[in-house]
Scaffold this motif. Structure first.
Motif, PDB file in Angstrom:
ATOM      1  N   SER A 144      39.475  53.470 -19.977  1.00  0.00           N
ATOM      2  CA  SER A 144      40.170  53.135 -21.225  1.00  0.00           C
ATOM      3  C   SER A 144      39.200  52.542 -22.241  1.00  0.00           C
ATOM      4  N   PRO A 145      39.490  52.666 -23.535  1.00  0.00           N
ATOM      5  CA  PRO A 145      38.670  51.993 -24.547  1.00  0.00           C
ATOM      6  C   PRO A 145      38.595  50.486 -24.326  1.00  0.00           C
ATOM      7  N   GLU A 146      39.681  49.886 -23.826  1.00  0.00           N
ATOM      8  CA  GLU A 146      39.683  48.441 -23.599  1.00  0.00           C
ATOM      9  C   GLU A 146      38.649  48.052 -22.542  1.00  0.00           C
ATOM     10  N   SER A 147      38.535  48.854 -21.481  1.00  0.00           N
ATOM     11  CA  SER A 147      37.549  48.559 -20.434  1.00  0.00           C
ATOM     12  C   SER A 147      36.134  48.714 -20.966  1.00  0.00           C
ATOM     13  N   PHE A 170       8.349  58.182 -18.772  1.00  0.00           N
ATOM     14  CA  PHE A 170       8.059  57.180 -17.743  1.00  0.00           C
ATOM     15  C   PHE A 170       8.314  55.767 -18.265  1.00  0.00           C
ATOM     16  N   GLY A 171       9.318  55.658 -19.153  1.00  0.00           N
ATOM     17  CA  GLY A 171       9.713  54.348 -19.652  1.00  0.00           C
ATOM     18  C   GLY A 171      10.571  53.616 -18.633  1.00  0.00           C
ATOM     19  N   ASP A 172      10.886  52.367 -18.926  1.00  0.00           N
ATOM     20  CA  ASP A 172      11.688  51.540 -18.029  1.00  0.00           C
ATOM     21  C   ASP A 172      13.173  51.644 -18.366  1.00  0.00           C
ATOM     22  N   TYR A 173      13.990  51.583 -17.328  1.00  0.00           N
ATOM     23  CA  TYR A 173      15.439  51.610 -17.552  1.00  0.00           C
ATOM     24  C   TYR A 173      16.128  50.906 -16.387  1.00  0.00           C
ATOM     25  N   LEU A 174      17.199  50.218 -16.718  1.00  0.00           N
ATOM     26  CA  LEU A 174      18.060  49.624 -15.707  1.00  0.00           C
ATOM     27  C   LEU A 174      19.137  50.639 -15.357  1.00  0.00           C
ATOM     28  N   GLY A 175      19.471  50.717 -14.076  1.00  0.00           N
ATOM     29  CA  GLY A 175      20.534  51.613 -13.643  1.00  0.00           C
ATOM     30  C   GLY A 175      21.594  50.835 -12.901  1.00  0.00           C
ATOM     31  N   ILE A 176      22.786  50.763 -13.486  1.00  0.00           N
ATOM     32  CA  ILE A 176      23.876  50.023 -12.852  1.00  0.00           C
ATOM     33  C   ILE A 176      25.039  50.965 -12.576  1.00  0.00           C
ATOM     34  N   GLY A 177      25.806  50.655 -11.533  1.00  0.00           N
ATOM     35  CA  GLY A 177      26.908  51.513 -11.139  1.00  0.00           C
ATOM     36  C   GLY A 177      26.626  52.150  -9.788  1.00  0.00           C
ATOM     37  N   ALA A 178      27.657  52.712  -9.176  1.00  0.00           N
ATOM     38  CA  ALA A 178      27.544  53.288  -7.840  1.00  0.00           C
ATOM     39  C   ALA A 178      26.499  54.396  -7.812  1.00  0.00           C
ATOM     40  N   GLY A 179      25.482  54.215  -6.964  1.00  0.00           N
ATOM     41  CA  GLY A 179      24.444  55.228  -6.807  1.00  0.00           C
ATOM     42  C   GLY A 179      23.416  55.288  -7.912  1.00  0.00           C
ATOM     43  N   ALA A 180      23.454  54.368  -8.878  1.00  0.00           N
ATOM     44  CA  ALA A 180      22.540  54.426 -10.030  1.00  0.00           C
ATOM     45  C   ALA A 180      21.118  54.057  -9.617  1.00  0.00           C
ATOM     46  N   VAL A 223      17.884  51.152  -6.451  1.00  0.00           N
ATOM     47  CA  VAL A 223      18.971  52.074  -6.094  1.00  0.00           C
ATOM     48  C   VAL A 223      20.179  51.248  -5.681  1.00  0.00           C
ATOM     49  N   LYS A 224      21.345  51.623  -6.204  1.00  0.00           N
ATOM     50  CA  LYS A 224      22.578  50.899  -5.897  1.00  0.00           C
ATOM     51  C   LYS A 224      23.394  51.637  -4.827  1.00  0.00           C
ATOM     52  N   PRO A 225      24.266  50.933  -4.091  1.00  0.00           N
ATOM     53  CA  PRO A 225      25.094  51.598  -3.074  1.00  0.00           C
ATOM     54  C   PRO A 225      25.830  52.800  -3.662  1.00  0.00           C
ATOM     55  N   ARG A 226      25.807  53.914  -2.952  1.00  0.00           N
ATOM     56  CA  ARG A 226      26.332  55.175  -3.481  1.00  0.00           C
ATOM     57  C   ARG A 226      27.861  55.247  -3.456  1.00  0.00           C
ATOM     58  N   SER A 227      28.449  54.756  -2.379  1.00  0.00           N
ATOM     59  CA  SER A 227      29.905  54.812  -2.242  1.00  0.00           C
ATOM     60  C   SER A 227      30.572  53.847  -3.222  1.00  0.00           C
ATOM     61  N   PRO A 228      31.558  54.291  -4.005  1.00  0.00           N
ATOM     62  CA  PRO A 228      32.259  53.369  -4.906  1.00  0.00           C
ATOM     63  C   PRO A 228      32.874  52.183  -4.171  1.00  0.00           C
ATOM     64  N   GLU A 229      33.401  52.432  -2.977  1.00  0.00           N
ATOM     65  CA  GLU A 229      34.023  51.353  -2.214  1.00  0.00           C
ATOM     66  C   GLU A 229      32.983  50.315  -1.793  1.00  0.00           C
ATOM     67  N   GLN A 230      31.840  50.788  -1.317  1.00  0.00           N
ATOM     68  CA  GLN A 230      30.776  49.876  -0.913  1.00  0.00           C
ATOM     69  C   GLN A 230      30.217  49.132  -2.120  1.00  0.00           C
ATOM     70  N   TYR A 231      30.078  49.850  -3.220  1.00  0.00           N
ATOM     71  CA  TYR A 231      29.561  49.224  -4.440  1.00  0.00           C
ATOM     72  C   TYR A 231      30.484  48.093  -4.894  1.00  0.00           C
ATOM     73  N   LEU A 232      31.783  48.342  -4.870  1.00  0.00           N
ATOM     74  CA  LEU A 232      32.739  47.325  -5.305  1.00  0.00           C
ATOM     75  C   LEU A 232      32.762  46.130  -4.352  1.00  0.00           C
ATOM     76  N   ALA A 271      38.039  45.914 -11.814  1.00  0.00           N
ATOM     77  CA  ALA A 271      37.128  45.537 -10.725  1.00  0.00           C
ATOM     78  C   ALA A 271      35.778  46.224 -10.894  1.00  0.00           C
ATOM     79  N   TYR A 272      35.793  47.457 -11.371  1.00  0.00           N
ATOM     80  CA  TYR A 272      34.534  48.173 -11.532  1.00  0.00           C
ATOM     81  C   TYR A 272      33.708  47.576 -12.671  1.00  0.00           C
ATOM     82  N   ILE A 273      34.357  47.191 -13.756  1.00  0.00           N
ATOM     83  CA  ILE A 273      33.629  46.536 -14.852  1.00  0.00           C
ATOM     84  C   ILE A 273      33.049  45.212 -14.370  1.00  0.00           C
ATOM     85  N   ASP A 274      33.809  44.471 -13.558  1.00  0.00           N
ATOM     86  CA  ASP A 274      33.280  43.230 -12.975  1.00  0.00           C
ATOM     87  C   ASP A 274      32.009  43.507 -12.181  1.00  0.00           C
ATOM     88  N   ALA A 275      32.055  44.551 -11.349  1.00  0.00           N
ATOM     89  CA  ALA A 275      30.910  44.887 -10.508  1.00  0.00           C
ATOM     90  C   ALA A 275      29.714  45.324 -11.352  1.00  0.00           C
TER      91      ALA A 275
END
Length: 376
Positions: free
Chosen positions: A71-74, A255-265, A281-290, A35-39
């Protein structure tokens, strides 16, 4: 296609360290890897839609938390899908943060086979009593074993994190930590002082830290030792062998550009200069992010704040900056740094060599004082 970095945040750890103010959460249930990889992938697609033009990913940094719990698979699925969504440079630097308590030989061989070509290993200290006070889940012996596993797995480019100014740490213990790290032959060492950050256990219940003069003396001796062994300081807390500076972190500090993905990124995207530079800025809580994949808060950096935004990163680098780099990154005229730039030169906080401005030793030790002069 101008270069772009990608930061991927993994918010889970085995346990929360008392000094840590990062967005990390102790694992209480099985990690919802799929689910986290999906998000993460939905998050990436949403961020890519914000770009004004196609970009190419030149570095990927998987941080946390402890990404090596996955896991390596994820991670294979994640990296494969990233490559389908956005062009990735053939020489892309792909870093994985890892804690010694999570090292397994077969797992790290698999990580290397995925194309992950750099590790950042959170050692912090090679003294068991300091590790216990820091709440680390590994021992000094496990820290050394983790490096051995990494090298045998094929990682010839790796960073070791070390901290100094630890509770009851002597100058000789700090020096021994650096000597031990050097003996393990990393290509990069991050060496930074323990600070008591708000919203941490240590901030609420402060441990007894060494006196400032003891910390400063230990820092200077350790820095000399690093330099004598070929680790050149290129940023406030970063030391690298020749050609082994972190590409990802250099982009951030320049001061280069970067994408930040994941909870709180967090991310930074330049769409046009100087009026359309976004912070995300992404939602900080893992539950909210998912529960809200792809959701992001976006804010345009005020033009008046750009001088400080640029300098608070760029001046952390020993290499400093040129006015041409400033104009290229912000779209502002060189005189937008005045009169603060001239004041810093006159006060001996900055110096100019040719076209390049750098901190003096005084400015380096009092960087906050320098930056205060550029606050709008």
């Amino acid at each position: 296609m101008s270069p772009l970095s990608l930061y991927v945040h993994f918010p889970w750890c085995i346990q929360k360290c008392p000094y840590c103010d990062f967005n990390s959460h102790a694992v209480k249930n099985p990690i919802p890897e799929a689910a986290y990889i999906d998000a993460l992938l939905a998050d990436l697609q949403a961020d890519l839609a914000l770009l004004a033009a196609p970009r190419i990913i030149t570095s990927i940094f998987m941080g946390g938390g402890t990404p090596s719990l996955f896991s390596p698979e994820s991670l294979l699925r994640l990296l494969t899908e990233i490559g389908r969504l956005v062009p990735v440079d053939a020489q892309c630097e792909i870093t994985l943060e890892a804690n010694p308590g999570t090292f397994e030989s077969a797992k790290f061989r698999d990580f290397r086979a995925l194309g992950i070509n750099r590790l950042s290993i959170g050692i912090q200290s090679f003294h068991d009593r300091h590790l216990r006070k820091l709440g680390r889940v590994h021992s000094a012996a496990e820290a050394k074993l983790a490096v051995e596993i990494a090298v045998k797995a094929g990682f010839d480019n790796f960073n070791l994190d070390l901290m100094f100014g630890l509770p009851d740490q002597s100058e000789s213990e700090a020096l021994n930590d650096v000597e031990t790290a050097i003996g393990l032959a990393p290509t990069h060492i991050s060496f930074y002082q323990l600070t008591l950050e708000p919203n941490t256990y240590f901030y609420k219940f402060p441990p007894k830290l060494p006196e400032d003069d003891v910390i400063f003396a230990a820092q200077k001796r350790c820095q000399r030792l690093l330099a004598d062994n070929g680790y050149q300081q290129y940023e406030v807390s970063a030391y690298a062998k020749l050609g082994k500076q972190s590409r990802h972190n250099r982009n951030y500090w320049q001061f280069g550009d970067y994408l930040g993905i994941g909870a709180g990124a967090h991310g930074k995207i330049t769409r046009s200069l100087p009026n359309d530079i976004l912070r995300t800025v992404k939602p900080r809580s893992p539950e909210q992010y998912l529960s809200q994949p792809g959701k992001s808060q976006c804010e345009t950096i005020a033009v008046a704040h750009l001088p400080l935004e640029f300098l608070m990163n760029q001046l952390r680098l020993k290499a400093g900056f040129s006015l041409e780099e400033y104009q290229s990154a912000t779209g502002l005229a060189a005189d937008s740094l005045e009169p603060s730039l001239s004041i810093c030169l006159a006060q001996g906080l900055l110096q100019r060599q040719g076209l390049v401005y750098t901190c003096t030793d005084k400015g380096w030790d009092f960087l906050d004082v320098v930056l205060e002069k550029f606050i709008d």
